[in-house]
Write an enzyme that holds these catalytic residues in place. Structure first.
Site, mmCIF file in Angstrom:
data_model
loop_
_atom_site.group_PDB
_atom_site.id
_atom_site.type_symbol
_atom_site.label_atom_id
_atom_site.label_comp_id
_atom_site.label_asym_id
_atom_site.label_seq_id
_atom_site.Cartn_x
_atom_site.Cartn_y
_atom_site.Cartn_z
ATOM 1 C CG ASP A 114 -12.272 -3.735 1.797
ATOM 2 O OD1 ASP A 114 -12.929 -3.767 2.729
ATOM 3 O OD2 ASP A 114 -11.073 -3.454 1.812
HETATM 4 C C1 GLC Z 1 -7.325 -5.452 0.718
HETATM 5 C C2 GLC Z 1 -7.608 -4.522 2.062
HETATM 6 C C3 GLC Z 1 -8.270 -5.304 3.194
HETATM 7 C C4 GLC Z 1 -9.219 -6.268 2.449
HETATM 8 C C5 GLC Z 1 -8.681 -7.129 1.358
HETATM 9 C C6 GLC Z 1 -9.848 -7.728 0.618
HETATM 10 O O1 GLC Z 1 -6.178 -6.004 0.998
HETATM 11 O O2 GLC Z 1 -6.339 -3.953 2.532
HETATM 12 O O3 GLC Z 1 -8.684 -4.635 4.193
HETATM 13 O O4 GLC Z 1 -9.675 -6.931 3.641
HETATM 14 O O5 GLC Z 1 -8.441 -6.290 0.226
HETATM 15 O O6 GLC Z 1 -10.963 -7.133 0.176
HETATM 16 C C1 GLC Z 2 -10.753 -2.432 -3.692
HETATM 17 C C2 GLC Z 2 -10.027 -3.580 -3.907
HETATM 18 C C3 GLC Z 2 -9.903 -4.140 -2.556
HETATM 19 C C4 GLC Z 2 -9.542 -3.128 -1.482
HETATM 20 C C5 GLC Z 2 -10.498 -2.113 -1.532
HETATM 21 C C6 GLC Z 2 -10.308 -0.797 -0.505
HETATM 22 O O1 GLC Z 2 -12.224 -2.967 -3.609
HETATM 23 O O2 GLC Z 2 -10.266 -4.410 -4.700
HETATM 24 O O3 GLC Z 2 -8.669 -5.233 -2.500
HETATM 25 O O4 GLC Z 2 -9.356 -3.491 -0.121
HETATM 26 O O5 GLC Z 2 -10.649 -1.641 -2.689
HETATM 27 O O6 GLC Z 2 -9.436 0.205 -1.167
#
Ligand code: GLC
Ligand code: GLC
Length: 816
Positions: free
Chosen positions: A501
């Site tokens: 993300d």
């Molecule tokens: C969080 C989110 C997931 C995402 C991951 C890496 O665990 O829940 O959707 O893929 O972070 O950013």
């Molecule tokens: C932030 C976190 C990631 C998560 C995203 C969505 O970017 O680092 O892990 O998945 O938020 O809420």
């Protein structure tokens, strides 16, 4: 292994905490259907119905000082000593303390001055309530007179506005009291008279000597929960909340003869009434309670629950049902081996965590506030792969709910709210990995169940009635979403982001008040492509091809196969950096995750996915990539996400480069993606390597609990990486795709028992010194008992064995 904080009790499927001062609150989850509770080892936490944002039942303050304030507390006043069975909030030193976190229940026991108070918390199956069975025992030789106070604080239903809209909230709170000779109930009915048709209640199965429903009256304006005024004074004030902060507290005086035990049953419940049956009496009528208020709740539904759980026998029976459910769920896959920790992870905790992540997605934990995130599209598809063998019918419904939040072009809402099942507009979509996960989840469901009929289910686009097409069509469009969104190298365009993300290649944000997740996405003219999606596409694309073949759709299978070939070629041609797979191309078409970069030279996601997809296998690319991952990414606590971590903000990379080096997506150990490497290692036949990495992140092997900090019985999302200030420190426990991925890894790839359309594949890839193990697998309506023997210290068999599907019981012995 006993530590200063506690130990595992495998025969009871519990983790036993023996010191309340754990390095962080160590929590558990109550409920696995619609009514949930989070409960810490000192009874902190809260409850909600279905949706932690829209139906929050009790109040909780995140970011409080000290941490973990508020929960369901019992205060015991024994002469001048005031204490709680779970130590907090009074923090009176206890003569003994124990918290047993079990599967959807928690039992907290404290002893002080020869009084033992034990509280069992659980949510009975099919019931919208948390039961609290308080057992008081007088261990002394003399009679004791105790004053017992319960305490919980109501939340004004919407978890977000509850913490914000004080000008309104402090005037709206409303409660009712109901006292009978059998029970005393406090009802929370804020907003019930107008737009809500639901209420909550907190009862005890006894008459009381008093109650409080107004927080200030109970706690005192200048007191804290550690010294509530009412408890200090040893009496309740019988307060009735009108606005301000409604609470529920029962006050009971209890006499216990020497050696006597007494049980009290508290119920913290929630009910809904149809609109036309909301009220007990019509406007203007006087109710049987003699109230003038014509907005008296119709309590028939709460009474059913109160009557049902009036006795200890009824509570015991409900608890036995919950235990039996877990016996059944855990019987679907069981390993017996000489490694106690492997057995513990596989047979208890990993499967339990999969149930919790399936129920919660990323919504409510001590790291997820319950107001920000509903059910994630990609998250839920991954979670269900860890859960599908437990209750396939629930996985089925989840797949249909998720698919209904897709758009006609295959893109989708990134999240939806569980209460409404509607896509979340605030977050929107555009994450180009999302659609592929639907193929991943659906095919796992069919391999488990053989239920091909799910493909014929009619599912709308974006929940619009009239737009329905078959689920199979949703899968085709999901596959084509990638094909229709290729970049200049023929690789998948990344869109807002892929699984990571925080790799925001089209965001270019300079405003700290913008969220990287939602801010404008400049995809116009972008060349940003993802090698991770490329690997995911080849991997899930093959699952789609297999599915088409299983459905006799050979033309569609051939069409898809051609796109997969093209993708393979594009990765080999443009995505290989010499020793590892690139991670991405940025907006301008520059390489990310290349030896040419100063920072972020190598990333785990593309190594994991492209190696799992075996891209470039003829030239040994997967093996080279795995060697490079071991060389650059590995550490004593697992593999970091990227190396070296970014030390400055790169506007063209986005959020990833905002995290301090070694944390989260910037060089943290994301426990979620280590399994991708482990699976790729098993595919390369490297059983020893796979096992080493598996053990580095599996909680049962964690030795330094002070360093690790979070719960020792579940995975956390992230462990600080080798470039962090404190490598090895865990964060974001419980709600993470890590649970499902490690389950898939250990059950299907290390132990290697894998459902396919035709049969159960036995293809272990294990450490050479594991000499034997036995797996009992209930699959569809059959039961397979598979003994794997490894007399010659091999890491895998030369050829896997396929046990054809047939109902009944089967025994097989496989020699590697
Ligand atoms: C969080 C989110 C997931 C995402 C991951 C890496 O665990 O829940 O959707 O893929 O972070 O950013
Ligand atoms: C932030 C976190 C990631 C998560 C995203 C969505 O970017 O680092 O892990 O998945 O938020 O809420």
């Amino acid at each position: 292994m006993k530590t200063q904080y506690g130990h595992f009790d495998d025969s009871n499927r519990e983790y036993v905490i023996t010191n309340p001062k754990t390095p962080f609150p160590w929590i558990n989850y109550l409920g696995n259907e619609d009514f949930f509770g989070l409960i810490s080892n000192t009874a902190g936490g809260y409850n909600f119905y279905k949706d932690a944002k829209f139906r929050r039942i009790t109040r909780y303050r995140y970011n409080s000082v000290p941490m973990d304030n508020g929960g369901r507390y019992f205060y015991i006043k024994d002469e001048e000593t005031i204490w709680n069975p779970g130590w907090k909030p009074c923090k009176t030193p206890l003569d003994s303390y124990e918290c047993r976190h079990g599967l959807n229940y928690t039992r907290i026991t404290g002893v002080k001055n020869n009084v033992r108070a034990s509280v069992l918390h659980f949510v009975p199956l099919g019931v919208k309530a948390e039961l609290q069975r308080l057992t008081l025992t007088n261990l002394s030789q003399e009679a004791k007179r105790l004053k017992v106070f319960s305490y919980t604080e109501w939340c004004l239903w919407n978890g977000a506005t509850d913490g914000e809209n004080f000008q309104r909230n402090l005037s709206t709170g409303e409660v009712e009291i109901e006292q009978t000779d059998r029970f005393t109930a406090i009802y929370h009915k804020t907003e019930y008279k107008e737009r809500r048709n639901h209420y909550a209640y907190y009862t005890v199965n006894a008459p009381v000597q008093g109650y409080d429903t107004d927080r200030e009256a109970f706690v005192g304006l200048y007191n804290e929960l550690s010294e509530p005024q009412a408890v200090l004074e040893g009496r309740a004030t019988d307060s009735l909340a009108h606005g301000w902060s409604p609470i529920a507290s029962h006050y009971l005086e209890i006499e216990l003869a020497a050696g006597e035990t007494r049980d009290l049953i508290f119920i913290l419940g929630y009910e809904e009434n149809p609109n036309e049956e909301k009220f007990a009496a019509k406007a203007g009528e006087i109710t049987s309670l003699g109230e003038k208020d014509h907005h008296i709740i119709n309590k028939v539904r709460a009474h059913e629950v109160i009557n049902r759980f009036a006795t200890v026998e009824a509570v015991d029976a409900a608890f036995a049902e919950l235990t039996a459910l877990w016996d059944e769920l855990l019987s679907k896959y069981r390993v017996e081996s000489s490694d106690e920790r492997l057995n513990r992870m596989v047979n208890i905790w990993n499967q339990y965590q999969c149930m919790i992540t399936f129920c919660m997605s990323r919504s409510a934990s001590f790291f997820e506030s319950g107001i920000g995130r509903g059910m994630g599209f990609r998250d839920s598809n991954q979670d269900l792969v860890g859960f599908v063998h437990q209750i396939p019918s629930r996985a089925r419904q989840r797949i249909l709910d998720i698919a209904a939040t897709q758009f006609p072009d295959g893109g989708c809402y990134h999240q939806y709210q569980p209460l409404t099942k509607r896509g979340n507009n605030d977050i929107g979509g555009g994450f180009n990995d999302d659609p592929l996960w639907l193929i991943f989840g659906t095919t796992a469901y069919i391999r488990e169940t053989c239920d091909f009929s799910i493909l014929d289910e009619l599912v709308p686009w974006d929940n619009q009635p009239g737009s329905e097409v078959s689920l199979m069509e949703h899968l085709r469009i999901s596959f084509d979403h990638v094909v229709n969104n290729l970049g200049p190298h023929g690789l998948p365009l990344i869109g807002r982001a892929d699984w990571n993300d925080c790799l925001n290649l089209n965001c270019f944000s300079m405003d700290p008040n913008e969220s990287f997740q939602t801010t404008g996405n400049q995809t116009e003219g972008s060349k940003a492509e993802s090698l991770m999606i490329a690997g995911l596409f080849v991997y899930c694309g093959r699952q789609y091809v297999d599915l088409c073949n299983a459905c006799n759709m050979s033309a569609e299978a051939a069409r898809a196969e051609q796109h997969i070939q093209n993708m393979n070629q594009a990765v080999e041609k443009y995505g290989w950096d010499g020793e590892w797979y690139l991670r991405a191309f940025d907006f301008y078409g520059h390489k990310i995750g290349s030896k040419e970069n100063e920072e972020g030279k190598i990333f785990i996601e593309s190594q994991g996915w492209c190696a799992m997809a075996r891209i470039g296998a003829e030239q040994g690319l997967p093996e080279k990539a795995l060697d490079s991952a071991a060389k650059w990414l590995d550490s004593p606590h697992g593999m970091v996400l990227n190396y070296p971590a970014y030390t400055t903000y790169h506007i063209e990379l986005g959020e990833q480069s905002t995290y301090p080096a070694g944390y989260k997506e910037n060089g943290g150990i994301f426990c979620h993606n280590n399994p991708w490497v482990i699976i790729a290692q098993t595919e390369a036949g490297r059983g020893n390597d796979a096992w080493d990495l598996y053990r580095k992140i599996a909680p049962a092997w964690i030795e330094d609990q002070d360093l690790h900090k979070v719960e020792p019985y579940v995975y956390c999302q992230m462990v600080a990486g080798k470039e962090a200030a404190k490598p090895g420190e865990g964060k974001n426990s419980w709600l993470t795709g890590t649970a499902a991925w490690n389950w898939l890894t250990v059950s299907q790839h290390i132990l290697g028992i894998r459902p396919t359309y035709e049969g159960l594949l036995v293809d272990p890839c294990i450490p050479a010194d594991l000499k034997e193990f036995k797996v009992t697998r209930k699959w569809r309506d059959a039961e397979y008992v598979i003994t794997v023997k490894n007399p010659n210290g091999k890491q895998h068999a030369d050829t896997p064995t396929c046990l054809p599907y047939a109902p009944g019981k089967h025994n097989s012995v496989i020699i590697l």
